[in-house]
Design an enzyme around this catalytic site. Structure first.
Site, PDB file in Angstrom:
ATOM      1  N   GLU A 169      -4.074  -9.055   1.501  1.00 57.66           N
ATOM      2  CA  GLU A 169      -4.749  -8.798   2.781  1.00 57.66           C
ATOM      3  C   GLU A 169      -6.240  -8.963   2.568  1.00 57.66           C
ATOM      4  O   GLU A 169      -6.804  -8.413   1.608  1.00 57.66           O
ATOM      5  CB  GLU A 169      -4.454  -7.397   3.318  1.00 57.66           C
ATOM      6  CG  GLU A 169      -3.092  -7.302   3.953  1.00 57.66           C
ATOM      7  CD  GLU A 169      -2.792  -5.917   4.535  1.00 57.66           C
ATOM      8  OE1 GLU A 169      -3.708  -5.268   5.062  1.00 57.66           O
ATOM      9  OE2 GLU A 169      -1.619  -5.513   4.441  1.00 57.66           O
ATOM     10  N   GLU A 179       0.829  -1.213   0.000  1.00 56.43           N
ATOM     11  CA  GLU A 179       0.000   0.000   0.000  1.00 56.43           C
ATOM     12  C   GLU A 179       0.862   1.263   0.000  1.00 56.43           C
ATOM     13  O   GLU A 179       0.658   2.173   0.794  1.00 56.43           O
ATOM     14  CB  GLU A 179      -0.923   0.011   1.220  1.00 56.43           C
ATOM     15  CG  GLU A 179      -1.880  -1.148   1.273  1.00 56.43           C
ATOM     16  CD  GLU A 179      -2.919  -1.047   2.393  1.00 56.43           C
ATOM     17  OE1 GLU A 179      -2.836  -0.103   3.206  1.00 56.43           O
ATOM     18  OE2 GLU A 179      -3.803  -1.913   2.447  1.00 56.43           O
TER      19      GLU A 179
HETATM   20  C1  GAL Z   1      -3.931  -2.388   5.732  1.00 60.34           C
HETATM   21  C2  GAL Z   1      -2.449  -2.341   6.034  1.00 60.34           C
HETATM   22  C3  GAL Z   1      -2.115  -3.171   7.250  1.00 60.34           C
HETATM   23  C4  GAL Z   1      -3.059  -2.847   8.374  1.00 60.34           C
HETATM   24  C5  GAL Z   1      -4.458  -3.124   7.921  1.00 60.34           C
HETATM   25  C6  GAL Z   1      -5.491  -2.904   8.995  1.00 60.34           C
HETATM   26  O1  GAL Z   1      -4.321  -1.354   4.949  1.00 60.34           O
HETATM   27  O2  GAL Z   1      -1.717  -2.808   4.943  1.00 60.34           O
HETATM   28  O3  GAL Z   1      -0.797  -2.924   7.631  1.00 60.34           O
HETATM   29  O4  GAL Z   1      -2.895  -1.517   8.697  1.00 60.34           O
HETATM   30  O5  GAL Z   1      -4.751  -2.286   6.845  1.00 60.34           O
HETATM   31  O6  GAL Z   1      -6.775  -3.170   8.511  1.00 60.34           O
END
Ligand code: GAL
Length: 808
Positions: free
Chosen positions: A520, A447
């Site tokens: 993620e 990101e």
């Molecule tokens: C994502 C990020 C992670 C964490 C997560 C929480 O955007 O890459 O490191 O912050 O969100 O939901």
């Protein structure tokens, strides 16, 4: 802050557990874990920073750093003895420093103190952000003729390595491994060698808890001047048994050396199965790379179910053995297909992964190897087959464990940059990790703000180019959350989607040939043992219903990913709760996230059973919530199961049988009456499982359990002890919050405690802890003295419990 009793300080160097040198090898790799002393320095006050840098002369002449503790006769008796790995941040009290909030009125505004779990680390805390480590090292006369270097698995962060007064290295990154050559600076008479490490954690590198200090292992390597340098072998095995390896050799002597290079593959039992020999002539002070080829008979593959590992033994000989370097490797084949998904050894495999930070209750970032293994086993028990090292290079021991346990890894760089330093950190990551069969993808970033720009693409291309030069066997990945298809996309081989499932189809239309992985997913939140979201108490219900706007429930992301064969799979955010990023309550008193499938101790939350039901084949039947409510209250009851049908009954009265849909769960609405709630799991019309939830009375007795009762007396091994309470008739008490006192007798030490409560400000290092929703954890470490030791837990008004362990 109460400090823990430190028993049985040992004084010897420990040979590496994994790469134990053979007796006739002059190469030694010794783990330096004991005999360190620690003292806070100061980021602003020079006197309190031991005078280091106090005047212009600090770096003027070499051999005198100006830091007082670099003198061999410096009295460090006021410094605290510590055993590595060590994270000093976890020892500090929690500090509510809300003035970090950019907009104090806005509770959702990014808050630095909250981000790293309200620990007083950073530029505003100069007195607790710099730490000094000091260790004396005694060397042999024979070491004068050897090459010696120190290997640091990782230091958080900005480490200055001072050896016998020489400032040898300044290593910025808190995550990459590095080595420091000390050969020219050693004393081999009786004068001890002084190793000083100044660690400055004033600047953070992440938006999550990062720890502080020498939180990974440090090694002392002694080798003949003719040797394989650190990370000097790159092995490229194929599933047909053909193995190619590049072997770097150095000759650091002033004489030409004609050496024999023997490279042998050993099977899992240590039997040599293939060998090759060549002569290598090395000019004085030179370096060479040799290519070797081996053919393994009846090759055994590395897989998730059977992670078969070979050893490559590299031996360098003149008249006698000069160097012996070993590493492990595995044979596996990876295919990332934009239409058909991921294939391991030719078989389709849905990637069922978790993201994790390096943080555990009680110890913070300083995770002993045995705990690392325990955490991975918890993840495997979920049915998980993959791990993303978000968002940084992990400690190498984590990858060793993934190799052994059969977990696939996305290995991630901390910073997406093609600066000289960025590329050199990337190079260290690739060179260090490219022999691990577990590593399947290199991630260049997560990101990143530049992800959708032309500049981002330039950076990504430079990084990808460097990766492909260093490791043509693996693919390049990055996690994107914006600009899918733009910016860095075309530099990647496999695109990572963080959330944003709605954009997957439009992306596929533009890039039909690009494999997609969910780097993620979820970011669903739940507090273990809580069943009503309560903003006042800052807890979030453990039904799979809550997630921030960018996330999704477990059920919704997994159903989607599982229904599309072209999606390679996904990584849950996160396997374990971690300190910092206190979501969804991003403010005091919450100091930890609620994202985990497990809490910060590794106690499973209910959603664990959802994943278990659909991620592995053993039958699962789990009921939530607990059965301690007020009379007449209406309770939503859920079942997670992979049975065909589930029937619920309360006090032997059926509340109905329902059919389970794949990747789903079942629900009943039940008016509460105390007693026993029972679920029956049916397969093909027959009851195959039963599970119960009983109304519990008051806590009466403590229960202890541990992952292992036999430990190794190596001063590093740990037992994971769970504490819980039951009522008079032995029913677990789900809401117990008793204060538990711990005591140890015998050769052992308590290195940390926890209970998974994201709002707890109790010390991780105290010999006591409250139960949180029925559970607490203690981490007990062995010393180097073998024998029996007993762990005891007591609480007022309850029957105590104890466990006796053996270490040898
Ligand atoms: C994502 C990020 C992670 C964490 C997560 C929480 O955007 O890459 O490191 O912050 O969100 O939901």
């Amino acid at each position: 802050m109460a400090s823990l009793p430190v028993l049985g300080m040992a004084t010897t160097l420990t040979p590496a557990a994994t790469a134990a040198p053979e007796p006739n090898s002059p190469r030694q790799r010794l783990r330096l874990e004991d005999d360190w002393r620690f003292h806070f320095g100061h980021a602003e006050d020079l006197e309190r920073d031991f005078g280091f840098g106090a005047n212009q002369r600090t770096l003027a002449k070499q051999g005198r750093s100006g830091a007082k503790p670099d003198a061999a006769d410096y009295d460090d008796s006021t410094w605290r003895p510590v055993i590595l790995p060590h994270d000093w941040a976890v020892e500090l009290p929690f500090v509510n420093n809300e003035d970090y909030r950019r907009n104090p009125a806005d509770k959702d505004d990014e808050d630095y103190a909250a981000a790293h779990g309200y620990k007083p680390i950073g530029r505003k805390f100069p007195e607790t952000s710099v730490g000094w480590y000091r260790r004396l090292i005694t060397l042999d006369k024979a070491d004068a003729a050897r090459c010696l270097w120190l290997e640091f698995d990782g230091v958080f962060r900005d480490a200055t390595i001072i050896f016998n007064g020489y400032v040898l290295e300044r290593h910025d990154s808190g995550y990459t491994s590095f080595s420091v050559d000390i050969s020219d600076f050693i004393n081999t008479d009786d004068t001890p060698n002084v190793l000083l490490v100044r660690v400055d954690a004033s600047y953070g590198e992440g938006w999550f808890y990062e720890g502080a200090g020498i939180y990974r292992h440090v090694w002392l390597v002694k080798a003949d001047p003719v040797h394989v340098p650190q990370w000097g072998v790159f092995v490229r095995p194929k599933t047909n048994g053909m193995v190619e390896a590049s072997v770097d050799l150095v000759n650091r002597s002033d004489a030409r050396r004609v050496t024999t290079l023997d490279v042998t593959a050993l099977d899992r039992d240590g039997t040599a199965v293939a060998t090759t020999r060549q002569t290598v002539e090395l000019a004085a002070q030179s370096r060479a790379t040799r290519e070797v080829r081996l053919t393994l008979p009846q090759p055994r593959l590395w897989s998730i179910e059977s992670p078969y590992l070979y050893t490559l033994r590299v031996e360098v000989t003149t008249e006698a053995t000069r160097d012996l370097y070993t590493l492990r490797f595995g044979l596996r084949d990876l295919r990332f297909d934009a239409q058909e998904g991921f294939f391991l050894n030719g078989k389709p495999l849905k990637i069922k992964g978790t993201n994790n930070h390096q943080d555990h209750a009680g110890v913070g970032a300083a995770i002993p190897d045995a705990l690392q293994v325990w955490r991975l086993k918890q993840l495997k028990s979920l049915g998980s087959n993959a791990y993303r090292t978000s968002h940084n290079p992990p400690t190498p021991e984590l990858l060793d464990a993934c190799d052994e346990l059969g977990l696939l890894v996305i290995d991630e760089a901390r910073q997406m940059t093609s600066s000289r330093q960025g590329l050199s950190e990337l190079e260290a990551l690739i060179r260090r990790d490219r022999n691990h069969p577990s590593v399947i993808l290199w991630s260049i970033g997560n990101e990143e703000p530049q992800q959708m720009t032309a500049r981002g693409l330039k950076v990504a291309k430079s990084m990808a180019r460097r990766i492909r030069e260093l490791d043509p066997t693996r693919k390049v990945n990055a996690a994107m959350n914006k600009g899918f298809g733009d910016g860095i996309t075309t530099a990647l081989d496999v695109i990572g989607f963080n959330y944003h499932e709605a954009q997957i189809e439009p992306f596929r239309t533009r890039f039909p040939d690009m494999p997609i992985i969910g780097t993620e997913t979820a970011s669903a939140v739940s507090t273990r043992g809580e069943y009503k979201t309560d903003a006042k108490r800052q807890v979030v219900a453990a039904f799979d219903t809550e997630h921030p706007y960018w996330g999704a429930t477990a059920e919704s992301w997994w159903s989607l990913y599982n229904s599309k064969p072209y999606l390679l799979g996904g990584f849950i955010w996160t396997g374990f709760d971690y300190r910092g990023e206190p979501t969804p309550f991003n403010w005091w008193p919450s100091v930890a996230s609620n994202f985990g499938v497990f809490d910060s101790c590794g106690f499973p939350k209910d959603v664990y059973h959802y994943y278990r039901a659909w991620w592995q084949d053993e039958p699962v039947l789990h009921l939530l919530p607990h059965w301690n409510w007020s009379e007449g209250e209406t309770v939503s009851v859920w079942a997670y199961s992979n049975c065909d049908e589930v029937e619920l009954s309360l006090n032997s009265k059926s509340l109905g049988r329902q059919t389970m849909r794949r990747d789903s769960h079942l629900e009943w609405t039940v008016p509460f009456t105390p007693g026993t709630l029972t679920a029956y799991g049916y397969k093909r019309g027959k009851v195959v499982m039963k599970t119960e939830r009983k109304t519990a009375g008051a806590p009466h007795r403590l229960i202890l359990s541990a992952d292992r009762m036999q430990l190794s007396a190596d001063g590093q091994d740990v037992a994971m002890v769970s504490v819980s309470a039951v009522d008079k008739v032995g029913t677990p008490v789900p809401l117990a919050d008793d204060l538990i006192q711990f005591a140890l007798t015998g050769p052992s030490r308590l290195i940390g405690v926890g209970n998974g409560n994201p709002n707890s400000h109790e010390s991780d290092k105290a010999p006591y802890r409250r139960l949180f929703n029925g559970y607490a954890q203690a981490i007990v470490q062995t010393t180097k003295t073998s024998g029996r030791f007993t762990f005891q837990a007591r609480a007022e008004g309850l029957t105590a419990a104890s466990l006796t362990f053996t270490s040898r």
